[in-house]
Every structure is written in structure tokens, then in C-alpha cells.
Design a protein around this motif. Structure first.
Motif, PDB file in Angstrom:
ATOM      1  N   UNK A 111       0.867  -1.378  -0.072  1.00 37.83           N
ATOM      2  CA  UNK A 111       0.252   0.101  -0.215  1.00 37.83           C
ATOM      3  C   UNK A 111       0.690   1.194  -0.393  1.00 37.83           C
ATOM      4  N   UNK A 112       0.677   2.078  -1.225  1.00 37.15           N
ATOM      5  CA  UNK A 112       1.350   3.055  -0.765  1.00 37.15           C
ATOM      6  C   UNK A 112       0.996   5.136   0.007  1.00 37.15           C
ATOM      7  N   UNK A 113       0.838   5.147   0.755  1.00 36.02           N
ATOM      8  CA  UNK A 113       1.248   5.983   2.217  1.00 36.02           C
ATOM      9  C   UNK A 113       1.543   7.026   2.082  1.00 36.02           C
ATOM     10  N   UNK A 114       0.954   7.710   2.524  1.00 41.41           N
ATOM     11  CA  UNK A 114       0.975   9.034   3.206  1.00 41.41           C
ATOM     12  C   UNK A 114       2.775   9.276   4.035  1.00 41.41           C
ATOM     13  N   UNK A 115       2.571   9.062   5.523  1.00 36.32           N
ATOM     14  CA  UNK A 115       2.904   8.698   6.599  1.00 36.32           C
ATOM     15  C   UNK A 115       3.248   6.774   7.358  1.00 36.32           C
ATOM     16  N   UNK A 116       4.617   6.305   6.389  1.00 36.99           N
ATOM     17  CA  UNK A 116       4.245   4.556   7.102  1.00 36.99           C
ATOM     18  C   UNK A 116       4.187   5.050   8.315  1.00 36.99           C
ATOM     19  N   UNK A 117       4.990   5.449   9.247  1.00 38.79           N
ATOM     20  CA  UNK A 117       4.905   5.755  10.805  1.00 38.79           C
ATOM     21  C   UNK A 117       3.367   5.675  11.642  1.00 38.79           C
ATOM     22  N   UNK A 118       2.702   6.703  10.776  1.00 43.87           N
ATOM     23  CA  UNK A 118       1.278   6.933  11.332  1.00 43.87           C
ATOM     24  C   UNK A 118       0.513   5.503  11.245  1.00 43.87           C
ATOM     25  N   UNK A 119       0.811   5.562   9.474  1.00 42.70           N
ATOM     26  CA  UNK A 119      -0.165   4.325   9.039  1.00 42.70           C
ATOM     27  C   UNK A 119       0.238   2.900   9.860  1.00 42.70           C
ATOM     28  N   UNK A 120       1.608   3.125  10.032  1.00 38.84           N
ATOM     29  CA  UNK A 120       1.791   1.730  11.262  1.00 38.84           C
ATOM     30  C   UNK A 120       1.450   1.130  12.128  1.00 38.84           C
ATOM     31  N   UNK A 121       0.943   2.155  13.362  1.00 37.20           N
ATOM     32  CA  UNK A 121       0.612   2.618  14.620  1.00 37.20           C
ATOM     33  C   UNK A 121      -0.772   2.111  13.936  1.00 37.20           C
ATOM     34  N   UNK A 122      -1.684   2.996  13.150  1.00 33.30           N
ATOM     35  CA  UNK A 122      -2.826   2.294  12.529  1.00 33.30           C
ATOM     36  C   UNK A 122      -3.537   1.466  12.960  1.00 33.30           C
ATOM     37  N   UNK A 123      -2.447   0.410  12.045  1.00 36.09           N
ATOM     38  CA  UNK A 123      -2.645  -1.373  12.157  1.00 36.09           C
ATOM     39  C   UNK A 123      -2.441  -1.805  13.079  1.00 36.09           C
ATOM     40  N   UNK A 124      -1.803  -1.416  13.795  1.00 33.91           N
ATOM     41  CA  UNK A 124      -0.674  -1.956  15.212  1.00 33.91           C
ATOM     42  C   UNK A 124      -2.112  -1.795  16.560  1.00 33.91           C
ATOM     43  N   UNK A 125      -2.370  -0.687  16.089  1.00 34.56           N
ATOM     44  CA  UNK A 125      -4.096  -0.195  16.617  1.00 34.56           C
ATOM     45  C   UNK A 125      -5.272  -0.628  16.071  1.00 34.56           C
ATOM     46  N   UNK A 126      -5.171  -1.668  15.441  1.00 36.46           N
ATOM     47  CA  UNK A 126      -6.029  -2.741  14.916  1.00 36.46           C
ATOM     48  C   UNK A 126      -5.873  -4.462  15.724  1.00 36.46           C
ATOM     49  N   UNK A 127      -4.629  -4.296  15.324  1.00 28.79           N
ATOM     50  CA  UNK A 127      -3.986  -5.612  15.814  1.00 28.79           C
ATOM     51  C   UNK A 127      -3.684  -6.464  15.459  1.00 28.79           C
ATOM     52  N   UNK A 128      -3.032  -5.772  14.168  1.00 27.47           N
ATOM     53  CA  UNK A 128      -2.017  -6.080  12.952  1.00 27.47           C
ATOM     54  C   UNK A 128      -0.687  -6.295  14.065  1.00 27.47           C
ATOM     55  N   UNK A 129      -0.096  -7.312  13.328  1.00 27.29           N
ATOM     56  CA  UNK A 129       2.033  -7.707  14.169  1.00 27.29           C
ATOM     57  C   UNK A 129       2.412  -7.219  13.209  1.00 27.29           C
ATOM     58  N   UNK A 130       3.624  -6.183  13.515  1.00 27.67           N
ATOM     59  CA  UNK A 130       4.671  -5.804  12.516  1.00 27.67           C
ATOM     60  C   UNK A 130       5.889  -6.644  12.563  1.00 27.67           C
TER      61      UNK A 130
END
Length: 221
Positions: free
Chosen positions: A129-148
Motif C-alpha cells: 500500500x502506498x501511504x503518505x506517512x508510513x509510521x502513522x499508518x503502521x501505528x494505525x494498523x498496530x492499533x487494529x491488532x496487526x503485528x509488525x
């Protein structure tokens, strides 16, 4: 650059499926069958408006250059357009094609020489996924329960694959992704892709839509 890896296993959401929205499901099904990736995704009809870069790519990792050429050739024979001819690079060998429905595919290998004949085997499929802010979107997904699984600062992040999906999810800077694919970064309208969530329905910060996987029934053959 230091690679950060998390070891958390707590997850209540994962990628369960990938659905491409296309104008002509039957034509798309014929293409993806000939291309050799039909088992990795679902298709459904949609006339959603979209212009330019849709903000994502699907990437195939294969064993060697001959297999890259085999997949690129199959895609072109089935109607795909070459965006970047397969060629050697610092990291390996790969090329980029665009399916008739508009979806961009990257086929690559880290090997620069073949150790055997071409196969039709796929080692890994990654949805970038091409995103504007990798760090912010990563944290969003971590908040949804995905594991980095892997994280390279604000440039790239990869999530541990869910057991129910053959496709791995990763994040990349939108402009960097477009440059890598050889297309302008501008684009508007629908992404024309829907991600199947093993939990609930939501939309991420860059507008990528997730639906409960149970509601994403495959298009009848």
C-alpha cells in the motif's frame, strides 16, 4: 539502517483476503488465470471511478530471472502492458506490468542468475500500500491488532501474514512506490481494491477499505 522487529503475537485483525474491483470480472478472471495468480485474490464487479495511480501494487517474489520472465511473458500474452521491462538491478532482477483492469503487478527475484529452469511457482505475494506517512499508518494498523514483522523507519513496514490469507501486507511511501513502478504518483477516486478483515470493517488513513472477510464472497465462476 537498523531494522526493528516486534515479537508481539497479540492480534485481533489480519488480512483475510484481497478483492480487486474490476469492470469486467469474466475478462479479469481469464487474465489472472493465464497470468497464474488467480488463486491469490477475489474479483467483483465495480464501476467505481478511478484515475491515475491507485496507490498500491501487488508484488510476486519468485526464484530466479527465468521465472520472472515467464510470469511477465504470460501477463503480456494475456493482455498486460509492460511498465518496466524485466532487468537486472542492485537488488536482483524484476519487471512491472499493468493488468487490463488497471492493477499494477511487480514480479521480482533477489537472484541475479538462474540456478534452474523457469517455473510457475510463486514464493510470496505482497500487497504494497502506498501511504503518505508510513509510521502513522503502521501505528494505525498496530492499533487494529496487526503485528509488525519488519520496519525500516518511516520508509517501509511489513506485517506478519494472517493464517487465512496467502497475501502479505506491507506499507511503502506512496511517491517512492510510484517511482519504483515507473508511474506518476498522482491519482484520484477509488483504489479499486478491498481488503478482507478477519475482524471488523474499517477504512485506513489513506482511504483503503477493509470489509469483514465473511462478506467478501468470491464472484461466481
Amino acid at each position: 539502517m537498523v531494522m526493528a522487529t516486534t515479537t508481539s503475537t497479540a492480534a485481533n485483525t489480519s488480512l483475510g483476503s484481497v478483492t480487486l474491483e474490476v469492470a469486467d470480472p469474466e475478462a479479469a478472471r481469464r487474465f489472472y488465470s493465464a497470468f497464474g495468480v488467480d488463486t491469490y485474490m477475489r474479483l467483483r464487479a465495480s464501476e467505481a471511478h478511478s484515475t491515475g495511480f491507485r496507490g498500491f501494487t501487488l508484488a510476486l517474489t519468485v526464484s530466479g530471472p527465468a521465472t520472472v520472465d515467464s510470469f511477465v511473458g504470460a501477463a503480456v500474452d494475456a493482455g498486460a502492458t509492460v511498465l518496466k521491462p524485466a532487468a537486472k538491478s542492485l537488488w536482483g532482477y524484476g519487471g512491472v506490468v499493468q493488468a487490463p483492469d488497471g492493477t499494477i503487478w511487480k514480479i521480482a527475484t533477489s537472484a541475479k542468475k538462474d540456478t534452474g529452469p523457469a517455473t510457475r511457482e510463486i514464493d510470496e505475494v505482497v500487497l504494497l500500500l502506498g501511504v503518505e506517512d508510513v509510521k502513522a499508518t503502521k501505528q494505525f494498523y498496530v492499533g487494529r491488532g496487526l503485528t509488525v514483522a519488519k520496519s525500516f523507519g518511516g520508509k517501509y513496514a511489513e506485517f506478519a501474514p494472517g493464517q487465512s490469507s496467502p497475501v502479505k501486507l506491507a506499507l511503502y511511501k506512496r511517491r517512492a512506490l510510484a517511482k519504483d513502478l515507473g508511474v506518476p504518483a498522482d491519482g484520484t477516486g477509488s483504489h479499486r481494491i478491498v481488503l478482507g478483515s478477519t475482524a471488523d470493517t474499517f477504512t485506513d488513513p489513506d482511504g483503503f477499505a477493509w470489509e469483514a472477510a465473511a462478506s467478501l464472497a468470491p464472484t461466481p465462476s
